[in-house]
Design a protein around this motif. Structure first.
Motif, short mmCIF file in Angstrom:
data_model
loop_
_atom_site.label_atom_id
_atom_site.label_comp_id
_atom_site.label_asym_id
_atom_site.label_seq_id
_atom_site.Cartn_x
_atom_site.Cartn_y
_atom_site.Cartn_z
N PHE A 287 0.82 -1.20 0.00
CA PHE A 287 0.00 0.00 0.00
C PHE A 287 0.86 1.25 0.00
CE2 PHE A 287 -3.59 2.56 0.83
CZ PHE A 287 -3.26 3.45 1.82
N LEU A 288 1.95 1.22 0.75
CA LEU A 288 2.80 2.40 0.81
C LEU A 288 3.54 2.63 -0.50
CD1 LEU A 288 4.40 2.15 4.36
CD2 LEU A 288 2.69 3.77 3.60
N GLU A 289 3.95 1.53 -1.14
CA GLU A 289 4.69 1.72 -2.38
C GLU A 289 3.82 2.28 -3.48
OE1 GLU A 289 6.58 -1.86 -3.41
OE2 GLU A 289 8.23 -1.57 -2.00
N GLN A 290 2.54 1.93 -3.44
CA GLN A 290 1.64 2.52 -4.43
C GLN A 290 1.54 4.02 -4.24
OE1 GLN A 290 -2.04 0.49 -4.02
NE2 GLN A 290 -1.32 -1.37 -5.03
N GLY A 291 1.62 4.48 -3.01
CA GLY A 291 1.54 5.90 -2.75
C GLY A 291 2.86 6.62 -2.82
N GLN A 292 3.94 5.88 -3.09
CA GLN A 292 5.27 6.45 -3.20
C GLN A 292 5.68 7.14 -1.92
OE1 GLN A 292 5.16 8.95 -6.59
NE2 GLN A 292 5.40 7.25 -8.03
N ILE A 293 5.55 6.41 -0.87
CA ILE A 293 5.91 6.93 0.45
C ILE A 293 7.12 6.14 0.92
CG2 ILE A 293 5.14 7.20 2.81
CD1 ILE A 293 2.27 7.22 1.68
N PRO A 294 8.19 6.80 1.30
CA PRO A 294 9.36 6.07 1.80
C PRO A 294 9.11 5.54 3.19
CG PRO A 294 9.76 8.41 1.91
CD PRO A 294 8.44 8.24 1.24
N TYR A 295 9.76 4.39 3.48
CA TYR A 295 9.55 3.81 4.80
C TYR A 295 10.75 2.97 5.20
CZ TYR A 295 8.28 -0.36 2.13
OH TYR A 295 8.28 -1.42 1.28
N LEU A 296 10.86 2.76 6.50
CA LEU A 296 11.85 1.85 7.07
C LEU A 296 11.11 0.83 7.92
CD1 LEU A 296 14.41 4.46 8.36
CD2 LEU A 296 14.79 2.95 6.47
N GLY A 302 7.96 -6.01 13.80
CA GLY A 302 6.77 -5.69 13.04
C GLY A 302 6.44 -4.22 12.97
N ILE A 303 7.43 -3.34 13.18
CA ILE A 303 7.18 -1.89 13.16
C ILE A 303 7.62 -1.36 11.80
CG2 ILE A 303 7.60 0.27 14.30
CD1 ILE A 303 8.36 -1.24 16.76
N VAL A 304 6.76 -0.52 11.23
CA VAL A 304 7.06 0.12 9.95
C VAL A 304 7.02 1.62 10.17
CG1 VAL A 304 6.39 0.32 7.57
CG2 VAL A 304 5.96 -1.79 8.78
N TYR A 305 8.00 2.34 9.64
CA TYR A 305 8.09 3.80 9.83
C TYR A 305 7.89 4.50 8.50
CZ TYR A 305 10.53 2.61 14.19
OH TYR A 305 10.88 2.13 15.41
N PRO A 306 6.68 4.89 8.17
CA PRO A 306 6.51 5.71 6.98
C PRO A 306 6.82 7.17 7.27
CG PRO A 306 4.39 5.18 7.88
CD PRO A 306 5.39 4.49 8.73
N PHE A 307 7.36 7.86 6.24
CA PHE A 307 7.75 9.26 6.38
C PHE A 307 6.89 10.11 5.47
CE2 PHE A 307 11.81 9.31 8.71
CZ PHE A 307 12.02 7.96 8.84
N PHE A 308 6.51 11.28 5.98
CA PHE A 308 5.68 12.19 5.20
C PHE A 308 6.32 13.56 5.17
CE2 PHE A 308 2.24 9.30 4.97
CZ PHE A 308 2.18 8.65 6.17
N LYS A 309 5.92 14.32 4.16
CA LYS A 309 6.29 15.73 4.13
C LYS A 309 5.19 16.53 4.82
CE LYS A 309 9.06 15.99 -0.01
NZ LYS A 309 9.26 16.64 -1.32
N VAL A 310 5.50 17.78 5.06
CA VAL A 310 4.53 18.61 5.76
C VAL A 310 3.33 18.93 4.88
CG1 VAL A 310 4.21 20.81 6.91
CG2 VAL A 310 6.33 19.59 7.18
N GLN A 317 -3.65 11.21 5.88
CA GLN A 317 -4.98 10.79 6.33
C GLN A 317 -5.33 9.42 5.80
OE1 GLN A 317 -8.53 11.92 7.36
NE2 GLN A 317 -7.17 12.27 9.07
N GLU A 318 -5.01 9.15 4.55
CA GLU A 318 -5.34 7.83 4.00
C GLU A 318 -4.60 6.74 4.74
OE1 GLU A 318 -6.04 9.39 -0.59
OE2 GLU A 318 -4.54 7.85 -0.12
N VAL A 319 -3.34 7.01 5.00
CA VAL A 319 -2.54 5.98 5.68
C VAL A 319 -3.09 5.73 7.08
CG1 VAL A 319 -0.26 5.51 6.61
CG2 VAL A 319 -0.49 6.41 4.32
N MET A 320 -3.50 6.81 7.74
CA MET A 320 -4.01 6.64 9.10
C MET A 320 -5.34 5.88 9.10
SD MET A 320 -2.78 10.30 10.56
CE MET A 320 -3.87 10.53 11.94
N ASP A 321 -6.16 6.10 8.08
CA ASP A 321 -7.39 5.32 8.00
C ASP A 321 -7.08 3.84 7.78
OD1 ASP A 321 -9.10 7.97 6.21
OD2 ASP A 321 -8.87 7.57 8.36
#
Lengths: 711, 117
Positions: A287-296, A302-310, A317-321
């Motif tokens: 799901f994150l790769e479709q949105g082009q969001i970098p993550y570690l 089992g923890i994933v760290y997605p990063f967002f810009k301001v 919001q979509e990711v949080m839903d």
């Protein structure tokens, strides 16, 4: 510290703004207790301020900075424990322990800036937590300060009340940590282009004993670090099984922190840390790769760290839903201000109940984990808190309202106090030639019925009349009653006017409201009188104790004035001799005593040719409320040259005779020394030290000097 | 305000508005190791300057550039602090100890006013 310099404490690493009222630096446990016991609105403890969730952000509150409490209290290599205060940073701890051959293996991803108090509060994850676990598994003892100001020491049983609560229940002061000896570690890297291979390998490696680290990098992120554009896993071993050793291992272990800082530099500032089960991480990554969001990711936990810009508000919001629908849990950062969407209602209730046990007054960390609205509601339902809920009165919010309501309640609900009975006045007697008979009070009933004002009062009840014991009111003369009403206009207005003038109310005009009001007025007046009496007593006590010196001067001046007045009026400004003056004053003093002994209503004893009116005014103004004889004190000052034996009316208190105290009786019988020499020794010691007993130091020295001279 | 102080203010704002308050600069600051208070560290000073309060606390910096090494943005904080010092000296609010040091330098070529004898 200026107000402008205090703006440095307004924020956190989470960049959420607050307002700091005051900053405080405790150094000892008792300082922390002091600050919790003060009446204030909010307290926010703070370590290094590197939390990414807003745990150290103040909101019109006092900030307690714990970085000055950073000592090592104890270290035992045999038991492998360290006791440390809460303000110590991880880097310093590890440096000191490495010098002795030990280490503390929980290292969060922020270059070891965080303090141990903060790590305990958020139950921090570390690099090697696949094998070593979280912070909770490494604590043996904890010392923290309650919301009520008590110092609490817990063992492993009650750790969950503090560890992971993010400072809601109290302020952490010190802790004992377990420690392990240093180990040689190694690592190896694995690269692919396929996601599924990574998951199959990770599933196998997770179960082995040696593995302590599984870090995952995306191709976009690997580019920033300097690795080729593929999926990478870095596998850490606790033995020498891997292929990377020594200096290269240190390089490889710093990749994760470098990724964080490099993503920060590319303006990817917002980070979230949801935690999933192992099999559901794949869906989230796709799901994150479709949105082009970098993550570690930490694959083992089992923890994933997605990063967002301001600017990416919609993406976030979509990711949080998505996270909310997958029922993810909070990972390593904690909850604080920003991650409340990860909690269920059930978990919120659990947090509230734990908080009420330790901090029922809501003094620490308002608004964190639990919303502030719920906090205020709970505050009103807890006994002893600022507000109170009563079913009759509704919800109250201030102490003033509570007090007023209490006063109002006291008037209405007093079953013990017998309400003053109702007057049943006979109709007015017709005026006849004969003299009126004196009206006596009818006999009272055998049982006194205490009537509550809330109950309806029936006019058929006949209750006796008891005159009020107030001397100022005149007795009713029934001869002076008005004439009976003729059969003329009986309109209520005329009746009311007539009775208001003469202050007599027959039965027909008695209503429940008027009776209640009269009752209320009487009670209010009584309370006022009590208050006045109390105030007068306090005034007297202060006047007696504090201003004793002025009082003596006032007595002197007063006596002199009295003497002057007497002399000026009676003897036409002739000069009196001393004895004549003293006799004049004696007479006044004697009469004062006589007047005090008699009742107030009686007239004072007078002497012809003397104006006592002015004296009475002066006396009442200064000594109105006292009943003690003034003679004792006036004697000592006013009377000069007069023997005390002449004045026989008053008995002076005798001066206390100093007895020889035997201090050996204070010692218990078993330890009491029977010999007299020792008893004398004890008496000498006590008297020498404290000046007690029959002989004081000076006298003893004088006696010794005399003895020396004599010898 | 003179032209120099306005230029200095703009330079400060360019540097300090990019700080994200991550706190990675705190570990190596030598002043923080002694004082243990937030306003003496690089992050605290950056926040104070970002709120446009130019305070005298900027003089409590050794200008060692250890914080720049760890900063993810490699911000040049020492430049910002030096510019702030310029503004304070122009307003004649600098601490008295600095003025003594400069006077001693001009007299004897030495900070401690020790003559060559």
């Amino acid at each position: 510290m200026n107000k402008k310099e205090m703006t440095a404490y307004n924020t956190d690493a989470s960049r959420s703004l607050g307002v700091a009222k005051k900053v405080v630096f405790p150094k000892v446990i008792e300082d922390v207790q002091k600050f919790i016991r003060l009446p204030h609105e909010d307290l926010v403890p703070r370590g290094a301020g590197t939390g990414l969730v807003g745990g150290a952000v103040p909101h019109n509150s006092i900030v307690v900075d714990m970085t000055k409490m950073n000592k090592v209290l104890n270290f035992s290599s045999a038991a492998r424990t360290v006791t440390v205060e809460a303000g110590m940073t991880l880097k310093e701890l590890n440096e000191r322990l490495n010098a002795k051959g030990f280490e503390f293996p929980i290292i969060p991803s922020n270059l070891s800036i965080s303090t141990i108090g903060g790590m305990i509060a958020t139950n921090a994850n570390g690099r090697f937590s696949l094998r070593y676990g979280k912070m909770k598994d490494w604590i043996t003892e904890l010392v923290f300060v309650n919301g009520r100001g008590e110092i609490v020491k817990t063992g492993r049983a009650d750790l969950t009340d503090v560890c992971g609560m993010e400072g809601i229940t109290g302020i952490i002061v010190s802790a004992t940590l377990k420690v392990i000896p240093t180990m040689k570690r190694s690592a190896s890297i694995f690269q692919t282009d396929n996601l599924e291979e990574i998951f199959s390998i990770a599933r196998r490696l997770k179960l082995e004993k040696d593995v302590n680290m599984l870090q995952f990098f995306q191709p976009n992120v690997a580019k920033l670090i300097g690795l080729p554009e593929k999926y990478h896993i870095i596998i850490g071993f606790d033995s020498e099984r891997g292929k990377i050793h020594g200096e290269e291992y240190e390089l490889v272990s710093s990749f994760f922190e470098r990724a964080f800082s490099s993503l920060f530099s590319e303006n990817y500032i917002d980070v979230i840390d949801p935690k999933f089960f192992f099999d559901k991480m794949k869906e989230f990554m796709i799901f994150l790769e479709q949105g082009q969001i970098p993550y570690l990711a930490y694959l083992g936990q089992g923890i994933v760290y997605p990063f967002f810009k301001v600017e990416d508000g919609n993406k976030r919001q979509e990711v949080m839903d998505f996270i909310f629908n997958m029922r993810a849990k909070p990972g390593s950062f904690g909850i604080g201000l920003k991650a409340k969407y990860l909690l269920d209602n059930f978990e919120k209730k659990v947090y509230q109940r734990v908080k009420l046990r330790y901090d029922p007054f809501y003094k620490i960390n308002k608004g964190k984990i639990i919303e502030a609205d719920n906090a205020l509601k709970r505050m009103e339902q807890v006994p002893g808190a600022l507000g109170r809920i009563d079913e009759k009165m509704g919800i109250l919010k201030n102490v003033k309202e509570v007090k007023e309501a209490k006063r109002a309640n006291e008037v209405y609900s007093r079953p013990e106090v017998a309400v003053k009975p109702i007057v049943r006045v006979k109709p007015p007697m017709p005026v006849t030639s004969t003299s009126p008979k004196p009206v006596t009070a009818p006999t009272p009933p055998t049982s006194s019925v205490p009537v509550r004002s809330s109950m309806p009062i029936k006019p058929s009840i006949s209750i006796s009349l008891e005159p009020d014991p107030v001397p100022a009111k005149p007795n009713l003369d029934f001869s002076q009653l008005p004439k009976p009403i003729s059969g003329e206009e009986k309109s209520t207005r005329e009746l009311v006017k007539r009775f208001e003038r003469e202050e007599v109310k027959p039965e027909s005009l008695i209503d429940q409201k008027s009776v209640q009001e009269s009752v209320i007025q009487r009670n209010v007046e009584e309370s006022r009188k009590k208050r006045m009496a109390r105030q007068i007593k306090e005034y007297d006590d202060t006047f007696n104790s504090e201003f004793a010196n002025d009082r003596m001067k006032k007595i002197e001046d007063f006596a002199k004035n009295v003497a002057k007045d007497m002399s000026a009026r009676r003897l036409d400004k002739e000069i009196l001799t001393k004895t004549e003056k003293q006799n004049v004053v004696k007479e006044i003093v004697h009469k004062k005593q006589v007047r005090h002994e008699s009742s107030v209503s009686e007239k004072p004893a007078t002497k012809p040719g003397v104006d006592y009116s002015q004296i009475q005014n002066i006396m009442t103004n200064t000594y109105s409320t006292k009943k003690e004889p003034i003679i004792e004190r006036s004697k000592e000052i006013i009377v000069e040259g007069v023997d005390k034996n002449q004045i026989k009316d008053v008995s002076l208190p005798e001066p206390p005779q100093q007895k020889q105290t035997d201090f050996s009786t204070s010692i218990p019988q078993s330890k009491r020394s029977t010999s007299q020499e020792e008893r004398n020794l004890i008496n000498q010691i006590m008297s020498n030290r404290f000046g007690l007993g029959s002989e004081s130091k000076d006298k003893k020295q004088a006696k010794e000097e005399e003895n020396e001279r004599g010898e | 305000m003179s032209v120099e102080s306005e230029n200095a203010k703009e330079e400060i704002n360019e540097i300090v508005e990019r700080c994200i308050r991550c706190g990675l600069c705190k570990n190596l600051c030598p002043v923080l190791k002694v004082m243990h208070e937030e306003q003496y560290g690089p992050r605290g000073k950056a926040i104070i300057l970002d709120n446009k309060h130019i305070e005298r606390i900027v003089f409590d910096c050794t200008l060692c550039k250890a914080c720049e090494h760890k900063c993810p943005y490699k911000l040049k904080l020492c430049k910002a602090f030096v510019n702030a010092r310029k503004i304070i000296v122009a307003q004649k609010k600098d601490p008295l100890q600095n003025r003594e040091l400069i006077r001693n330098l001009s007299k004897t070529g030495n900070i401690y006013a020790i003559s060559e004898e």
